[in-house]
Scaffold this motif. Structure first.
Motif, PDB file in Angstrom:
ATOM      1  N   GLN B  13       0.850  -1.197   0.000  1.00  0.00           N
ATOM      2  CA  GLN B  13       0.000   0.000   0.000  1.00  0.00           C
ATOM      3  C   GLN B  13       0.887   1.250   0.000  1.00  0.00           C
ATOM      4  N   PRO B  14       0.474   2.252  -0.751  1.00  0.00           N
ATOM      5  CA  PRO B  14       1.318   3.457  -0.846  1.00  0.00           C
ATOM      6  C   PRO B  14       1.328   4.241   0.466  1.00  0.00           C
ATOM      7  N   VAL B  15       2.433   4.904   0.721  1.00  0.00           N
ATOM      8  CA  VAL B  15       2.506   5.792   1.888  1.00  0.00           C
ATOM      9  C   VAL B  15       2.302   7.210   1.362  1.00  0.00           C
ATOM     10  N   PRO B  16       1.188   7.838   1.700  1.00  0.00           N
ATOM     11  CA  PRO B  16       0.918   9.148   1.127  1.00  0.00           C
ATOM     12  C   PRO B  16       1.845  10.212   1.697  1.00  0.00           C
ATOM     13  N   GLY B  17       2.172  11.172   0.871  1.00  0.00           N
ATOM     14  CA  GLY B  17       2.973  12.305   1.324  1.00  0.00           C
ATOM     15  C   GLY B  17       4.401  11.931   1.649  1.00  0.00           C
ATOM     16  N   ALA B  18       4.874  10.803   1.130  1.00  0.00           N
ATOM     17  CA  ALA B  18       6.222  10.370   1.470  1.00  0.00           C
ATOM     18  C   ALA B  18       6.924   9.855   0.225  1.00  0.00           C
ATOM     19  N   LEU B  19       8.034  10.532  -0.123  1.00  0.00           N
ATOM     20  CA  LEU B  19       8.823  10.119  -1.266  1.00  0.00           C
ATOM     21  C   LEU B  19      10.043   9.387  -0.710  1.00  0.00           C
ATOM     22  N   PRO B  20      10.314   8.166  -1.179  1.00  0.00           N
ATOM     23  CA  PRO B  20      11.500   7.480  -0.660  1.00  0.00           C
ATOM     24  C   PRO B  20      12.745   8.342  -0.873  1.00  0.00           C
ATOM     25  N   GLU B  21      13.608   8.335   0.095  1.00  0.00           N
ATOM     26  CA  GLU B  21      14.761   9.229   0.051  1.00  0.00           C
ATOM     27  C   GLU B  21      15.613   9.001  -1.201  1.00  0.00           C
ATOM     28  N   PHE B  24      15.051  11.221  -4.214  1.00  0.00           N
ATOM     29  CA  PHE B  24      15.185  12.668  -4.059  1.00  0.00           C
ATOM     30  C   PHE B  24      16.656  13.069  -4.204  1.00  0.00           C
ATOM     31  N   TYR B  25      16.953  14.328  -4.076  1.00  0.00           N
ATOM     32  CA  TYR B  25      18.311  14.877  -4.219  1.00  0.00           C
ATOM     33  C   TYR B  25      18.880  14.605  -5.612  1.00  0.00           C
ATOM     34  N   GLN B  33      15.014  22.738  -3.052  1.00  0.00           N
ATOM     35  CA  GLN B  33      14.088  22.487  -1.947  1.00  0.00           C
ATOM     36  C   GLN B  33      14.809  21.936  -0.719  1.00  0.00           C
ATOM     37  N   ALA B  37      15.014  23.644   3.050  1.00  0.00           N
ATOM     38  CA  ALA B  37      14.735  22.930   4.294  1.00  0.00           C
ATOM     39  C   ALA B  37      15.778  23.233   5.374  1.00  0.00           C
ATOM     40  N   ARG B 105      20.205  18.218   7.815  1.00  0.00           N
ATOM     41  CA  ARG B 105      19.657  18.588   6.511  1.00  0.00           C
ATOM     42  C   ARG B 105      20.756  19.099   5.578  1.00  0.00           C
ATOM     43  N   LYS B 108      22.720  16.158   4.224  1.00  0.00           N
ATOM     44  CA  LYS B 108      22.004  15.464   3.144  1.00  0.00           C
ATOM     45  C   LYS B 108      22.304  16.143   1.812  1.00  0.00           C
TER      46      LYS B 108
END
Lengths: 1118, 488
Positions: B13-21, B24-25, B33, B37, B105, B108
């Protein structure tokens, strides 16, 4: 022997009357057993044979050919020289007998087992007394069994009393069973099945409809309070519609400790939508082995609720209604009056405190609790239609419940409507279908409470008694000043001040500001309402493809739709608490869960061995959708204009989110009983949850249990004949708790919601991982060992159950504790273990005297010991709830109970400066300058200073003894029911006295007990309102034991003659005093209040007190 | 097999509002963005959850009393002010936490962003400068600290040790040197982007690092470059420098940005989250219970924290520093003379004065509720400070002429006569000037410590030598097995 002779007698005169059948048969077989030939005859005609399978001659193989021969002739031919003979019993029934006389003492009997209303009972076990042969009835209630001619048939069926029927000359024996009266024959609803109490190996408490019928509370959880050992019901508040927490055998989880609720076989997110009048039974599975069939979510126990269904072959209309008046005992908590308040603050040297000149003409001042308390009504009505035929049953019910709040009246209100339709229908002899369906609508308005910062109830507690509720005469200077001043936004304060219905300005405190405001006015200002619509139900199919095997497929739905609407009017209490722009808010929250379950049960009796095998699968999926928004600048401060569409505001804020999660499971259980003496059961469940990381989604939960019914042993000693029943049982198992894990909590995901204003003031969007990853996250596992006994004495008048359990919750889920230098939060980790153990006793004595006087006395009692046995060494202490500003008032640590109270430890009161000097010299404590009258604070860590590092264990929020008791007395239609409940050993932290609001009022005993000079007292401090060593110390800890008479009810049931005259089946009227009398030493609000959050148990932040109720009610049915 | 795959899919099931790390970057937008942060965390840091590093630094000095409702109001701040805090102090814990959260942050961005475009190179440079800034705060307040430059595996949570100040300094210097090469000058940024760290900010900070290390020969040229960059100057007055008009203005080297435009009201204010407005300004306004604003003044009432001590007032008076004093402190008498009022001389922490530097001015807040919408930016480095640090480095590098020159630039702005002194007297003048010019800006305490004057100036208030460094939060002592600073 008698049967045999009768049969012979028949046989002499009537072999096969030629006219009897008029049917012909054709059979061609070679080398075939005679019994198979008999089967062939049965297949071609409607002739049926009765015989003993053990007759040897039946197995002889013969060649047999008949073509279109009348039955009688064919039979004559068949039995010729076979060693067998046959006799006609009736038109189509023949008895086959052996020519060897001795063999004929075995006979095959058939019959039908029915219940009260002649409805057939399926899967009833029928056995021959004293031997090991038995069978089960089919869907039509029909059985057939080969028995000795003088046999006695023992029929046992869960929910019915045992029956013994001698065969006495009959080959067809119909048996009618009576519903169980004896406790031991009670039905227990267990996971996916039902069991007889006498045959269970689990620790299960059961509450029946009959017990619930006299309950006047309208929440089921409340009805459970004090009725079952080991089950603790914690009302979070006395406010209408407030949630209730349940703890089965202690607080296991650090997060959600509520049990799993199964309603009619389907998991329910809560049970607030059920009306007690809809309930047939509640079964609480306390031991791990009983609960293990629910694996992943059963770690905190399982509550199985079965709703009422119609009875076959009956029809009934019933009504029940009650009206109650709710009130509160006068001065249930006494706060200081104006004189005491003024003196106390003056003695404490509080800045901005009132002087004696402020007291002129006001006497004892305002009693704010009196000012907000009211006597208000509550009513409840329920109407049910139920009944059925042989083919099916129905139950249609509607209920209405309405309760106003003793504080806030209409602003604190709960209204609930429920509709239910339960139906069962027998489509084919092997196919049953049915549904359990309920719709409920409830509306709740609540005023804030149990929050030391900002709640209306806390305001009513601590508001200064000098301020009047309203001004009827001249205004004091501070009000005159306010009337001419402006807010920082240049709004005239006068335009924000509110008046009561009579046009009088509400009182404004000149002493207590900050978050506080006139509670009477604040109730007036409360404008919020939440409406729930809930649909819960399931449809199912039961198939019986063969004797003993039932396959069920069930689809359940739990859909909740909740909307909240409210708005905040403008007001002004002080420069720190005001609202100059009216605004509104709306929210809509939807939860939608479907569940599909398929399972099969196979029951088989092989001789004295009784097997039940269960296997199944389950899939559950939940979708949540939440949307909410707020807006400000109402055009008019009026309900009609409180919606976003009518607001001239261009910044409507809206938020929304959606979530999905699923759980897949397979499960199986084998139960085995030998001669009702030795019982064994083992189960296994494997669950997969979408909430965890791939690779960690599956877990298996095993359980085993065994029982020994000693009283069924032949060698059970004679001198113990007063013991009717004695069983020993033990179980072990594991269960999970995955509901405490949040969706995606294991992953390190980039979230949004981060903004930063650039140099032009425009917001830029930022993004960063929301938390540290924890892919190893797993669910909590509770492992429990239980040993218990069920006993029954004195002709079953007295029953007793005793249990000892030890439950260890492993991998306790809690917020993670990565060192802060790691740079992000660890959302959820498996941090440690908590152990709960204790004893449970349940006893009932019931008797009926010849005089018509009958009574039942029952009691239950449980002990509880809760301790943290292990915590991740990286976080040896975990802090929970705070009180006021900056006090970590609860914590977890190895060796202490979960969420113990954490604060300064004191040891009496300093009486003189000499005492202080000698204490400081003796201990070497530096930088600590107490005065006489202040508490002696202990330097717990020995670092020679008094600092927050000295805070330590100062109290236990968990009771170590919980008990309940009832006495029901019946005489000539009159009944008297008394029900008490209580607990002891727990502490309550009086948490509404905030350290940083020195001018807040305090309980009166702070004044009357205070230290007033050397030697005056060594237990209570001098007037003081801002000393952390007092307000964050064990001086705020009080004994929380209480005993409450939950119910004192007097009823009268119309006599049979009168009922008959009015054509009524049953009618009862009653009056009841509920929650009327409470015995406690706790001097705060309510000893039961304040358990809203997991880590905040036992903290009294000024909760809504539980009202007492005076009730009149009527039940009748026809 | 079918069942197994079916189950797998069912549990996926998808996790809403969460992009796997790992997704990103990657792009320029991602990097932009991710850097936003970092700024966001600094904003929270100075304003979050009543644990502002600004308040800690200010209360540790001799500038002000905690104030508030009474002794029990924000006990964490009260104990810092009285030097009876310990390692469990919630404010110190939160400040430490937020510093490392900001560094996390920044790490990262530095470790995960590939410097494939000029934009990304600049963004990485911003991240390095911000990481350096936060390590500088850590090092100057706590001394030796864990030097976290990347993700820490859970197995190393208890194995990460504190690194020496030298090692931390080396890293700070390296980060800043890297950043200076790639960062643009302040005026090369668009108006909207002026909140970003610039070359000047990195140089000023590097100069400050050297100054704290007493590498004055190296410090002075850094300040020199900033001063001569043509990017900065002094606002017409101190109060102008703190006004809304001069946010990210000529005097601004580094600021943390807040906004007046969130329209917070009492029902939607994110008390437990991170407001975009500066609620600490409301916290520091004169306590409304006793305060009546003068008709012509814009200083609104607040909750009464950060009350000036009489000694600071006296210092201004004895220095004849009237103009700057009026822009920094207001006395009760002045308030009454203007037509306002104060009704409680016994108010907690009140010594007769109100703070006006970070004042609760009506000009710096928005509606609908002024109290909740202060957009006042924290001035982290301003040009006047650069000038004074330049003066100090030059003095220490034996270039008194330049020292006097820079010192007098600052004095001139406030209408004060030139300093002509030399030697110790010049240094005393620099000390004095910093005290006056930078009052209530959070620099006084670390200045006193590095000058070795803390004992002398602060001991009467309860300061002991151990207070030169803050205690490592008890939380990290227990969870990270760090060693504690002496005396705690």
């Amino acid at each position: 022997m008698k049967l045999f002779t009768v049969l012979l007698f028949f046989g002499l005169f009537q072999v096969c009357a030629p006219d009897s059948i008029g049917q012909t048969i054709t059979i061609r077989v070679k080398q075939t057993e005679i019994r198979k030939v008999l089967n062939a005859v049965e297949n071609q005609t409607n002739v049926r044979f009765l015989y003993n399978y053990e007759l040897k001659a039946l197995k002889n193989k013969i060649d047999f050919t008949v073509i279109d021969l009348p039955v009688c002739e064919a039979l004559d031919k068949l039995f010729q020289n076979s060693g067998l003979t046959y006799k006609k019993v009736n038109e189509n029934l023949f008895a086959v007998l052996s020519e060897i006389a001795d063999e004929n003492k075995w006979i095959r009997v058939t019959g039908k087992v029915t219940g009260e209303n002649n409805e057939p009972l399926n899967s009833v076990s029928v056995i021959e007394k004293g031997r090991t042969n038995g069978c089960l009835t089919n869907f039509d209630g029909v059985f057939s069994l080969t028995v000795a001619p003088n046999a006695i048939l023992q029929t046992s069926y869960i929910g019915y009393d045992k029956n013994e029927a001698p065969i006495n000359d009959q080959l067809v024996i119909n048996i009618k069973l009576k519903p169980a009266v004896a406790k031991l024959n009670e039905v227990l609803v267990v996971g996916y099945d039902r069991e007889k109490k006498s045959m269970t190996t689990g620790a299960i408490s059961s509450i029946k409809q009959q017990q619930l019928e006299t309950v006047s509370s309208t929440r089921i959880e409340q009805a459970l309070q004090g009725r079952a050992a080991g089950v603790l019901v914690l009302p979070t508040s006395g406010q209408p519609g407030a949630t209730i927490n349940m703890r089965i055998r202690g607080a296991g989880s650090n997060r959600n400790s509520n049990p799993l609720f199964i309603v009619d076989g389907v998991r329910a997110s809560g049970i607030e939508y059920l009306d007690p009048s809809e309930i047939a039974s509640i079964d609480i599975l306390k031991d791990a082995a009983s609960a293990a069939i629910y694996g992943a979510e059963a770690a905190n126990g399982v509550v199985i609720i079965t709703t009422k269904t119609g009875k076959k072959n009956s029809g009934e209309v019933s009504y029940s209604g009650q009206y109650a008046e709710q009130s509160l005992k006068k001065d249930f908590i006494k706060m200081m009056n104006a004189q005491e308040y003024q003196q106390y603050l003056q003695e404490a040297g509080i800045a901005n405190a009132p002087t004696s000149s402020d007291l002129v003409g006001i006497g004892t001042g305002t009693n704010w609790l009196d000012a907000v308390l009211q006597t208000v009504p509550q009513q409840h009505h329920s109407l049910q239609f139920s009944g059925g035929s042989d083919k099916g049953t129905y139950m249609i019910a509607g209920t209405y419940f309405s309760q106003e709040g003793i504080i806030g009246k209409n602003k604190s209100r709960f209204d609930r409507y429920t509709v239910r339709f339960n139906g069962d229908h027998r489509v084919k002899s092997w196919l049953n279908i049915g549904n359990r369906f309920s719709y409920s609508n409830f509306k709740r308005r609540a005023i804030s409470e149990n929050d030391e910062f900002n709640s209306i109830i806390t305001n009513a507690l601590v508001m200064d008694p000098i301020t009047p509720t309203t001004y009827t005469g001249n205004y004091p200077p501070h009000v005159l000043n306010a009337l001419t001043s402006f807010t920082p936004d240049s709004v005239p304060v006068a335009s924000l001040l509110r008046r009561d219905a009579a046009g009088n300005l509400y009182g404004i405190s000149n002493y207590l500001k900050g978050e506080f405001g006139n509670p009477v006015e604040r109730i007036e200002l409360a404008k919020g309402e939440t409406v729930y619509n809930k649909i819960l139900g399931n449809v199912f199919i039961d198939i019986e493809p063969m004797q003993g095997l039932t396959i069920t497929s069930r689809i359940g739905v739990d859909a909740s739709f909740q909307t909240t609407h409210g708005w905040t009017p403008t007001y002004w209490f002080s420069s720190e608490r005001l609202n100059s722009v009216a605004g509104g808010y709306d929210a809509s929250n939807n939860w939608y869960t479907w569940q599909w379950e398929n399972f099969g049960t196979y029951k088989k009796i092989v001789g004295a061995h009784n097997f039940t095998l269960l296997g199944g699968m389950s899939a559950i999926k939940t979708h949540e959708f939440h949307v909410g928004g707020s807006y400000s600048g109402l055009f008019k401060e009026d309900d009609r204009f409180s919606y976003a569409d009518y607001v001239p505001d261009n910044i409507d804020r809206i938020g929304s989110t959606a979530l999905d999660y699923s759980l897949a499971s397979v499960f199986g259980r084998l139960s085995y009983a030998y001669k009702e003496k030795y019982l064994f059961s083992g189960s296994l469940r494997r669950d997969g949850s979408s909430k965890l990381a791939p690779g960690h989604q599956w877990k298996t939960y095993p359980a085993v249990a065994a029982g020994w019914v000693a009283s069924n042993e032949d060698y059970f000693p004679k001198f113990l004949s007063f013991v009717n029943y004695a069983k020993l049982r033990a179980s072990w198992g594991q269960n999970g708790n995955v509901s405490s894990v949040g969706v995606g909590e294991w992953m390190s995901a980039i979230g949004s919601g981060i903004v930063y204003p650039n140099a032009n003031g425009n917001l830029l969007v930022g993004a960063a991982p929301g938390n540290l990853p924890n892919p190893n996250l797993t669910w909590e596992t509770s492992e429990q060992f239980d040993i218990g006994t069920d006993l029954s004495f004195l002709s079953n008048k007295f029953t007793l159950s005793i249990d000892y359990y030890k439950k260890i919750t492993k991998d306790l889920l809690t917020n993670g504790t990565a060192p802060m230098f790691v740079g992000n939060v660890l959302k959820t980790v498996n941090a440690g273990n908590v152990e709960n153990k204790g004893w449970e006793f349940e006893a009932v004595y019931a008797d009926k005297l010849a005089s018509g006087f009958s009574y039942e006395i029952g009691a239950n009692l449980s002990t509880l010991h809760n301790v943290i046995t292990y915590l991740d060494p990286n976080s040896p202490i975990i802090y929970g709830a705070g009180i006021g500003v900056g006090w970590n008032a609860t914590a977890m640590q190895v060796g202490y109970p979960v969420w113990y109270f954490n604060g300064y430890k004191t040891d009496g009161i300093f009486q003189t400066q000499a005492d202080i000097d000698s204490y400081l010299t003796k201990t070497g404590i530096q930088l600590y300058n107490p005065k006489p009258g202040e508490p002696i604070v202990i330097d717990v860590n020995g670092d020679k200073q008094i600092s927050p590092a000295d805070m330590t264990y100062i109290g236990n929020p968990h009771p170590d003894l919980v008990y309940g008791g009832h006495a029901n007395i019946y005489y000539k239609g009159f009944d008297l029911l008394i029900f008490i409940q209580g607990q002891s050993g727990n502490d309550i932290l009086m948490g509404f006295n905030r350290l940083d609001r020195a001018t807040a009022n305090k309980p009166e005993f702070f004044f009357t007990n205070r230290w007033v000079g050397t030697g005056s007292t060594n237990t209570w401090f001098a007037s003081d309102a801002s000393n952390p060593y007092i307000y964050n110390s064990d001086l705020m800890i009080f004994e929380g034991s209480f005993t409450r008479i939950r119910q004192l009810q007097l009823g009268y049931t119309l006599s049979k003659t009168l009922s008959d005259r009015f054509k009524i089946k049953r009618a009862r009227v009653y009056v009841s005093l509920d929650d009327y009398f409470t015995f406690t030493n706790y001097p705060g609000m309510d000893p039961e209040g304040g358990s809203n959050a997991q880590n905040s148990i036992g903290i009294d932040r000024g909760g809504y007190p539980i009202p007492r109720k005076m009730i009149a009610g009527l039940n009748f049915s026809f | 097999m079918l069942v197994v795959t079916g189950c797998k899919k069912f549990l996926d099931q998808p996790v809403p509002g969460a992009l796997p790390e790992e997704d990103f970057y990657k792009t320029d937008l991602d990097a932009t963005q991710a850097v936003t942060a970092i700024y966001d965390m600094m904003q929270a840091h100075y304003n979050n959850n009543w644990g502002s590093l600004y308040m800690i630094k200010t209360l540790l000095s001799d500038e002000s009393n905690t104030g508030g409702g009474d002794a029990g109001d924000q006990p964490g701040y009260q104990t810092i002010d009285k030097y009876n805090f310990d390692a469990t102090n919630d404010k110190i814990r939160d400040a430490w936490r937020m510093l490392y959260f900001t560094i996390y942050r920044a790490n990262k961005v530095i470790n995960k962003t590939k410097p494939e475009t000029n934009l990304r190179k600049r963004l990485i440079a911003e991240a390095k400068a911000l990481r350096a800034y936060n390590y500088f705060e850590l090092m100057s307040l706590w001394g030796d600290v864990p030097l976290v430059l990347d993700d820490i595996d859970p197995s190393n949570y208890t194995k990460t040790e504190r690194k020496s100040k030298t090692a931390v300094n080396d890293q700070i210097e390296k980060d800043l040197q890297d950043a200076i090469v790639l960062l643009p000058l302040k005026n090369s940024y668009s108006t909207a982007d002026k909140f970003r760290v610039s070359k000047g900010m990195a140089q000023a900070l590097l100069g400050k690092v050297y100054l704290y290390e007493q590498k004055c020969d190296e410090a002075a040229p850094q300040f020199e470059t900033v001063i001569n960059s043509g990017q900065y100057g002094l606002a017409p007055s101190v109060s102008a420098a703190f006004s809304k008009n001069f946010e990210f203005g000529i005097e601004s080297v580094f600021e943390i940005s807040y906004t007046t435009d969130r329209s917070y009201d009492w029902s939607n204010f994110p008390w437990s989250a991170q407001p975009e407005s500066n609620i600490h300004i409301q916290l520091m306004g004169p306590r409304s219970d006793y305060y009546t604003k003068a008709p012509g003044d814009s200083l609104l009432g607040g909750w009464g924290f950060n009350l000036p001590r009489k000694s600071l007032w006296n210092a201004f008076v004895s220095a004849g520093d009237a103009e700057r004093r009026r822009q920094t402190i207001m006395s009760k008498d002045e308030l009454i003379a203007m037509g306002g009022n104060w009704t409680n001389d016994n108010a907690w922490g009140f010594e007769g004065y109100f703070q006006r530097k970070y004042g609760s001015f009506s000009t710096q807040t928005g509606g609908p509720i002024n109290e909740l919408n202060y957009g006042t930016n924290w001035r982290m480095i301003r040009f006047a400070d650069v000038l004074l640090m330049a003066a100090e480095s030059n003095y220490r590098a034996n270039n008194e002429t330049k020292a006097r020159q820079y010192l007098n630039m600052v004095r001139k702005r406030s209408g004060l006569p030139d300093i002509t002194a030399s030697g110790n007297a010049l240094f005393d003048a620099i000390i004095k000037e910093r005290q006056m010019e930078l009052a209530f800006e959070g620099f006084r305490f670390t200045d006193l410590v590095r000058w070795g004057l803390a004992q002398k100036e602060l001991a009467p208030l309860g300061y002991q030598s151990k207070h030169a460094l803050l205690p490592i939060p008890d939380y990290d002592i227990k969870t990270g097995k760090l060693t504690q600073n002496p005396g705690f």
